[in-house]
Motif scaffolding. Structure first.
Motif, mmCIF file in Angstrom:
data_model
loop_
_atom_site.group_PDB
_atom_site.id
_atom_site.type_symbol
_atom_site.label_atom_id
_atom_site.label_comp_id
_atom_site.label_asym_id
_atom_site.label_seq_id
_atom_site.Cartn_x
_atom_site.Cartn_y
_atom_site.Cartn_z
ATOM 1 N N VAL A 89 -66.105 5.807 16.052
ATOM 2 C CA VAL A 89 -64.796 6.105 16.746
ATOM 3 C C VAL A 89 -63.766 4.964 16.458
ATOM 4 O O VAL A 89 -62.649 5.387 16.417
ATOM 5 N N THR A 104 -61.898 5.556 12.971
ATOM 6 C CA THR A 104 -61.155 6.636 13.216
ATOM 7 C C THR A 104 -59.710 6.079 14.147
ATOM 8 O O THR A 104 -58.612 6.632 13.820
ATOM 9 N N HIS A 157 -59.734 14.967 18.661
ATOM 10 C CA HIS A 157 -60.952 14.591 17.856
ATOM 11 C C HIS A 157 -62.346 14.556 18.490
ATOM 12 O O HIS A 157 -63.277 14.026 17.929
ATOM 13 N N LEU A 179 -66.057 13.725 16.639
ATOM 14 C CA LEU A 179 -66.289 12.325 16.863
ATOM 15 C C LEU A 179 -67.750 12.193 17.639
ATOM 16 O O LEU A 179 -68.554 11.489 17.458
#
Length: 196
Positions: free
Chosen positions: A162, A165, A181, A185
């Motif tokens: 996470v 990202t 997302h 994720l």
């Protein structure tokens, strides 16, 4: 007759402006490059106003960081400690993380880019997000819900899914809200947990 509460109202309204200005400068220019004078100018207040709320730039930055860091710990603990399957609990935790990011992207960005500055002073606190996650993952391993391994390594890998990202979003490699997302994720975090 002048309103005697006006100075207090001004003081209260200056603090959020100071914090937003600091976040903007810390994220875009870097903590070291930002000065208290620049923060005050960006906020439209005097430098003295900043010092009425904070002892200086360091205290201001730490306060901003810890506000979201502590909140994140509570949100993750609540999401993972609630009832449901491993998949449901992971989904709720990732969803909470993404919603917090979307709620105030500037503050969240500051948190991400400042982890290396503030986390060395916050390790192994019982209520810090990483310690909370390590305890929960260790309990999942002990219960046989996920394969046994080193909880610290597994949590680091899950957070990497996470956090990386989020960093990619800061660097404009990913567009749109983080909440777009959550599904992928969650699957990534689950794959790490299950060691697939």
């Amino acid at each position: 007759m002048p309103d005697s509460t006006l100075p207090n109202k001004r003081r209260r309204s200056a603090k959020p402006r100071i914090e937003r200005a600091a976040l903007k400068l810390f994220v875009h220019d870097g903590f070291d490059a930002a000065t208290t004078r620049e923060i005050a100018n960006e906020a439209g207040v005097s430098e003295g106003a900043l010092y009425r709320h904070y002892k200086g730039k360091d205290e201001l930055a730490l306060s901003l960081f810890m506000t979201i860091h502590n909140r994140l710990g509570v949100m993750l603990r609540d999401a993972l400690a609630s009832e449901g399957t491993i998949e449901q609990r992971i989904y709720r935790a990732v969803e909470a993380y993404c919603q917090l990011a979307d709620e105030d992207w500037l503050l969240f960005s500051f948190h991400l880019v400042s982890l290396n500055r503030y986390l060395p002073n916050d390790t192994r606190r019982d209520d810090d997000p990483v310690s909370i996650l390590e305890k929960i993952v260790a309990a999942m391993m002990e219960a046989g819900d996920v394969p046994k391994s080193d909880p610290a390594v597994v949590v680091s890998m899950c957070l990497g899914v996470v956090m990386q990202t989020g960093l990619s979003k800061i660097y404009n490699r990913i567009s749109g809200p983080m909440s777009d997302h959550v599904d992928i994720l969650s699957k990534g975090v689950l794959a790490v947990l299950m060691q697939k």
